[in-house]
Structures are given as C-alpha cells and as structure tokens.
Design a protein around this motif. Structure first.
Motif, mmCIF file in Angstrom:
data_model
loop_
_atom_site.group_PDB
_atom_site.id
_atom_site.type_symbol
_atom_site.label_atom_id
_atom_site.label_comp_id
_atom_site.label_asym_id
_atom_site.label_seq_id
_atom_site.Cartn_x
_atom_site.Cartn_y
_atom_site.Cartn_z
ATOM 1 N N TRP A 187 -9.678 -4.221 14.910
ATOM 2 C CA TRP A 187 -8.638 -3.209 15.154
ATOM 3 C C TRP A 187 -8.684 -2.107 14.108
ATOM 4 C CZ3 TRP A 187 -3.925 -7.024 15.905
ATOM 5 C CH2 TRP A 187 -4.062 -7.668 17.143
ATOM 6 N N HIS A 188 -8.841 -2.514 12.849
ATOM 7 C CA HIS A 188 -8.822 -1.540 11.758
ATOM 8 C C HIS A 188 -10.088 -0.680 11.735
ATOM 9 C CE1 HIS A 188 -7.699 0.185 7.941
ATOM 10 N NE2 HIS A 188 -8.803 -0.259 7.358
ATOM 11 N N VAL A 189 -11.237 -1.307 11.863
ATOM 12 C CA VAL A 189 -12.512 -0.607 11.715
ATOM 13 C C VAL A 189 -12.908 0.133 12.984
ATOM 14 C CG1 VAL A 189 -14.981 -0.917 11.287
ATOM 15 C CG2 VAL A 189 -13.310 -2.212 9.932
ATOM 16 N N HIS A 190 -12.773 -0.512 14.132
ATOM 17 C CA HIS A 190 -13.292 0.060 15.378
ATOM 18 C C HIS A 190 -12.232 0.796 16.200
ATOM 19 C CE1 HIS A 190 -17.229 -1.815 14.916
ATOM 20 N NE2 HIS A 190 -16.592 -2.911 14.524
ATOM 21 N N ASN A 191 -10.981 0.362 16.100
ATOM 22 C CA ASN A 191 -9.905 1.030 16.847
ATOM 23 C C ASN A 191 -9.120 2.014 15.992
ATOM 24 O OD1 ASN A 191 -9.242 -2.094 18.557
ATOM 25 N ND2 ASN A 191 -10.587 -0.451 19.217
ATOM 26 N N GLY A 192 -9.433 2.063 14.701
ATOM 27 C CA GLY A 192 -8.768 3.021 13.812
ATOM 28 C C GLY A 192 -7.298 2.754 13.593
ATOM 29 N N ILE A 193 -6.892 1.497 13.678
ATOM 30 C CA ILE A 193 -5.482 1.141 13.492
ATOM 31 C C ILE A 193 -5.238 0.875 12.008
ATOM 32 C CG2 ILE A 193 -3.700 -0.556 14.037
ATOM 33 C CD1 ILE A 193 -5.074 -0.862 16.782
ATOM 34 N N SER A 194 -4.293 1.570 11.441
ATOM 35 C CA SER A 194 -4.042 1.490 10.005
ATOM 36 C C SER A 194 -3.409 0.164 9.625
ATOM 37 C CB SER A 194 -3.123 2.631 9.572
ATOM 38 O OG SER A 194 -1.830 2.455 10.126
ATOM 39 N N PHE A 195 -3.553 -0.182 8.346
ATOM 40 C CA PHE A 195 -2.875 -1.372 7.847
ATOM 41 C C PHE A 195 -1.365 -1.235 7.984
ATOM 42 C CE2 PHE A 195 -6.859 -2.076 5.358
ATOM 43 C CZ PHE A 195 -7.123 -3.345 5.837
ATOM 44 N N GLU A 196 -0.855 -0.022 7.833
ATOM 45 C CA GLU A 196 0.588 0.194 7.946
ATOM 46 C C GLU A 196 1.106 -0.253 9.303
ATOM 47 O OE1 GLU A 196 -1.526 2.333 6.647
ATOM 48 O OE2 GLU A 196 -0.830 2.253 4.558
ATOM 49 N N ARG A 197 0.342 -0.016 10.352
ATOM 50 C CA ARG A 197 0.772 -0.415 11.700
ATOM 51 C C ARG A 197 0.619 -1.911 11.918
ATOM 52 N NH1 ARG A 197 -2.254 3.065 16.004
ATOM 53 N NH2 ARG A 197 -0.816 1.986 17.409
ATOM 54 N N MET A 198 -0.314 -2.533 11.217
ATOM 55 C CA MET A 198 -0.535 -3.960 11.393
ATOM 56 C C MET A 198 0.386 -4.799 10.515
ATOM 57 S SD MET A 198 -4.654 -4.438 12.002
ATOM 58 C CE MET A 198 -5.184 -4.011 10.346
ATOM 59 N N LEU A 199 1.003 -4.172 9.514
ATOM 60 C CA LEU A 199 1.815 -4.902 8.544
ATOM 61 C C LEU A 199 3.311 -4.797 8.814
ATOM 62 C CD1 LEU A 199 -0.068 -3.899 5.294
ATOM 63 C CD2 LEU A 199 0.281 -6.251 6.055
ATOM 64 N N ASP A 200 4.021 -5.856 8.468
ATOM 65 C CA ASP A 200 5.481 -5.843 8.499
ATOM 66 C C ASP A 200 5.968 -4.863 7.422
ATOM 67 O OD1 ASP A 200 8.188 -6.287 8.314
ATOM 68 O OD2 ASP A 200 8.021 -8.418 7.776
ATOM 69 N N PRO A 201 6.658 -3.778 7.804
ATOM 70 C CA PRO A 201 7.065 -2.770 6.824
ATOM 71 C C PRO A 201 8.085 -3.271 5.809
ATOM 72 C CG PRO A 201 8.068 -2.318 8.955
ATOM 73 C CD PRO A 201 7.059 -3.412 9.178
ATOM 74 N N THR A 202 8.721 -4.414 6.090
ATOM 75 C CA THR A 202 9.716 -4.943 5.144
ATOM 76 C C THR A 202 9.102 -5.917 4.143
ATOM 77 O OG1 THR A 202 10.376 -6.881 6.464
ATOM 78 C CG2 THR A 202 11.423 -4.769 7.006
ATOM 79 N N ASP A 203 7.797 -6.166 4.251
ATOM 80 C CA ASP A 203 7.151 -7.149 3.393
ATOM 81 C C ASP A 203 6.517 -6.472 2.178
ATOM 82 O OD1 ASP A 203 5.840 -9.240 2.228
ATOM 83 O OD2 ASP A 203 4.331 -9.472 3.805
ATOM 84 N N PRO A 204 7.097 -6.642 0.990
ATOM 85 C CA PRO A 204 6.533 -5.989 -0.203
ATOM 86 C C PRO A 204 5.167 -6.533 -0.590
ATOM 87 C CG PRO A 204 8.262 -7.529 -0.827
ATOM 88 C CD PRO A 204 8.290 -7.444 0.666
ATOM 89 N N ASP A 205 4.847 -7.747 -0.142
ATOM 90 C CA ASP A 205 3.554 -8.347 -0.475
ATOM 91 C C ASP A 205 2.412 -7.814 0.386
ATOM 92 O OD1 ASP A 205 4.580 -10.017 -2.485
ATOM 93 O OD2 ASP A 205 5.185 -11.522 -1.006
ATOM 94 N N LYS A 206 2.752 -7.116 1.472
ATOM 95 C CA LYS A 206 1.739 -6.604 2.416
ATOM 96 C C LYS A 206 0.841 -7.732 2.937
ATOM 97 C CE LYS A 206 1.690 -1.987 0.330
ATOM 98 N NZ LYS A 206 2.541 -1.429 1.395
ATOM 99 N N LEU A 207 1.497 -8.824 3.291
ATOM 100 C CA LEU A 207 0.802 -10.024 3.757
ATOM 101 C C LEU A 207 1.042 -10.316 5.227
ATOM 102 C CD1 LEU A 207 -0.859 -12.611 3.072
ATOM 103 C CD2 LEU A 207 1.325 -13.726 2.527
ATOM 104 N N HIS A 208 2.257 -10.060 5.705
ATOM 105 C CA HIS A 208 2.643 -10.508 7.039
ATOM 106 C C HIS A 208 2.477 -9.409 8.092
ATOM 107 C CE1 HIS A 208 4.693 -13.319 4.291
ATOM 108 N NE2 HIS A 208 4.412 -14.200 5.235
ATOM 109 N N GLN A 209 2.172 -9.844 9.282
ATOM 110 C CA GLN A 209 1.940 -8.916 10.384
ATOM 111 C C GLN A 209 3.243 -8.312 10.902
ATOM 112 O OE1 GLN A 209 -1.229 -11.886 12.276
ATOM 113 N NE2 GLN A 209 -1.011 -10.038 13.516
ATOM 114 N N SER A 210 3.107 -7.131 11.472
ATOM 115 C CA SER A 210 4.232 -6.455 12.105
ATOM 116 C C SER A 210 4.539 -7.085 13.459
ATOM 117 C CB SER A 210 3.891 -4.975 12.311
ATOM 118 O OG SER A 210 2.807 -4.851 13.226
#
Length: 236
Positions: A187-210
């Motif tokens: 998704w990130h490399v081939h579909n150009g989907i940013s980590f911001e869209r894949m991540l839960d915006p409330t997670d300060p650890d940037k570990l959990h999915q949105s």
C-alpha cells in the motif's frame, strides 16, 4: 468514514494462501455454526476508538457467505506476545473448539525489543502451532504491521527478520500466513498511501493501524479466507 482506502490493493500474490482450510470448509458446507478465534495482542484486542479486525472480519464473512451463524471470538490482550499467549491456549482457544484460529504475533517482540529475543518467540510460535495442529482446526498466522514504529530506532531490520521467522515457522508446520507486513508495505510503496493514513492518529507511538487501514485489511483477510475455504470444499 471519510478515508476508506479503496485505492489500497488486495493482490492475491501478496495475501493469497498456500494451503486450503478444510476444517472451516467442512463446517461451512454442513451449515453448522462457525466459530473462529482471533488470538493476539492490541492489533486483535483493539485500541481506543479503532474497531479491531475480528469485528470487521465477522461482519464481512457473514455478509459474503450469507450466514449469520459465523462468530469471530476476540481473544486479544494488548501488550502480549506468543510466550504469554501460549499460556491462554487452553482457555481461550482449545475449549472453544473453533474451526479456524487466527494468531496475530510478532509485533511486540520487535516494538519492545529490549524485552524479547525474537528467535525465542519464533520457537514459542512453533510450539503453539504444534498444539493447534493436533486439533481439528485450521490456523492462520498474522504477521506484524508495516508502520512507522516498526521501522525507526533500529527496528526495521529486526522487523524484517521477525516476518521471515514467522513465514519459516509457518512453512514447516504447513499453515498459512496472512502477510500483513507485505500488504501494508505494498500500500505504501505501490499505492502511494502515506503512513499517516495507515496509522491511528491518536496513537503517539505510531504503532497501531487506523480505522480505514484496519477495515481494508479485514476485507482482504475475509476474501482470502473465503477463497481458501471454497478451494478446500472440492476435496472434502
């Protein structure tokens, strides 16, 4: 939901299963109630307001099969890894007698790398698979998520190795892996989907999915399970 990640591919060459799911196929064929257990950590249990994948998987499977008697039991506990999850197998999996187990593992061994040896965790996964394969149930391993927290602070190489170890253990046991790491990387490399869209915006650890990422993952998992079960029906 504003962002549904419809541009995120679900390619068979990334998430397709190598092995059929005969036990699940038999229950589906006979029209019996279907019980699936999802074992894992916070990706399975859920975090904050993000609905976890077992909920979406149950909904998608019921809709796709036209069967309201499909239940996905959530047995996730945040922060756990394979070593502690093994201790819950009897109560949380075996006594439930499911036709399918989805075991999500490997994330905490990398994220909390100071507390784990990933080779030891791979051995625990192998032990768990030996236990599960003595029972009439199919097994799917779900490997780690491709997110920022698993790539920074020297974790990228360790993450890749954890993913490889999971695949190797699964191959020796002849069980399927749903390659979450490879799918989200696609998704990130081939579909150009940013980590911001894949991540839960409330997670300060940037570990959990949105929500959107979890929803799309669940759709792919559902479709892959149904394909494998359908393929197995011809041989039972």
């Amino acid at each position: 939901m504003v962002d549904d990640l419809v541009a995120a591919d679900l390619p068979d060459d990334v998430i397709g299963f190598k092995y059929p799911l005969p036990h699940l196929a038999r229950v589906l064929r006979d029209g019996d109630p279907v019980r699936i257990v999802a074992m894992g950590s916070s990706s399975t249990a859920g975090r904050e307001n993000v609905v976890p994948f077992p909920y979406w998987l149950e909904m998608y499977l019921r809709a796709k099969r036209g069967n309201p008697k499909i239940d996905v039991l959530n047995r996730g506990i945040g922060g756990e890894e394979a070593d502690k999850e093994l201790l819950r197998f009897e109560a949380d999996i075996l006594l439930e007698a499911p036709s399918l187990v989805i075991w999500q593992i490997g994330t905490n061994a990398v994220f909390h790398k100071q507390d784990y040896n990933i080779d030891d965790i791979a051995n625990k996964i192998a032990i768990g698979l030996e236990v599960l394969r003595t029972r009439p149930m199919d097994v799917i391993l779900l490997d780690p998520q491709y997110v920022t927290a698993m790539l920074l602070d020297g974790k990228a190489e360790l993450s890749e190795r954890m993913v490889q170890l999971i695949s190797a253990v699964a191959e020796r046991a002849n069980v399927n892996v749903f390659h979450r790491w490879a799918l989200m990387r696609h998704w990130h490399v081939h579909n150009g989907i940013s980590f911001e869209r894949m991540l839960d915006p409330t997670d300060p650890d940037k570990l959990h999915q949105s929500d959107a990422s979890t929803l799309r993952l669940s759709r792919g998992l559902c479709d892959t399970i149904v394909k494998a079960a359908t393929a197995a029906q011809a041989s039972i």
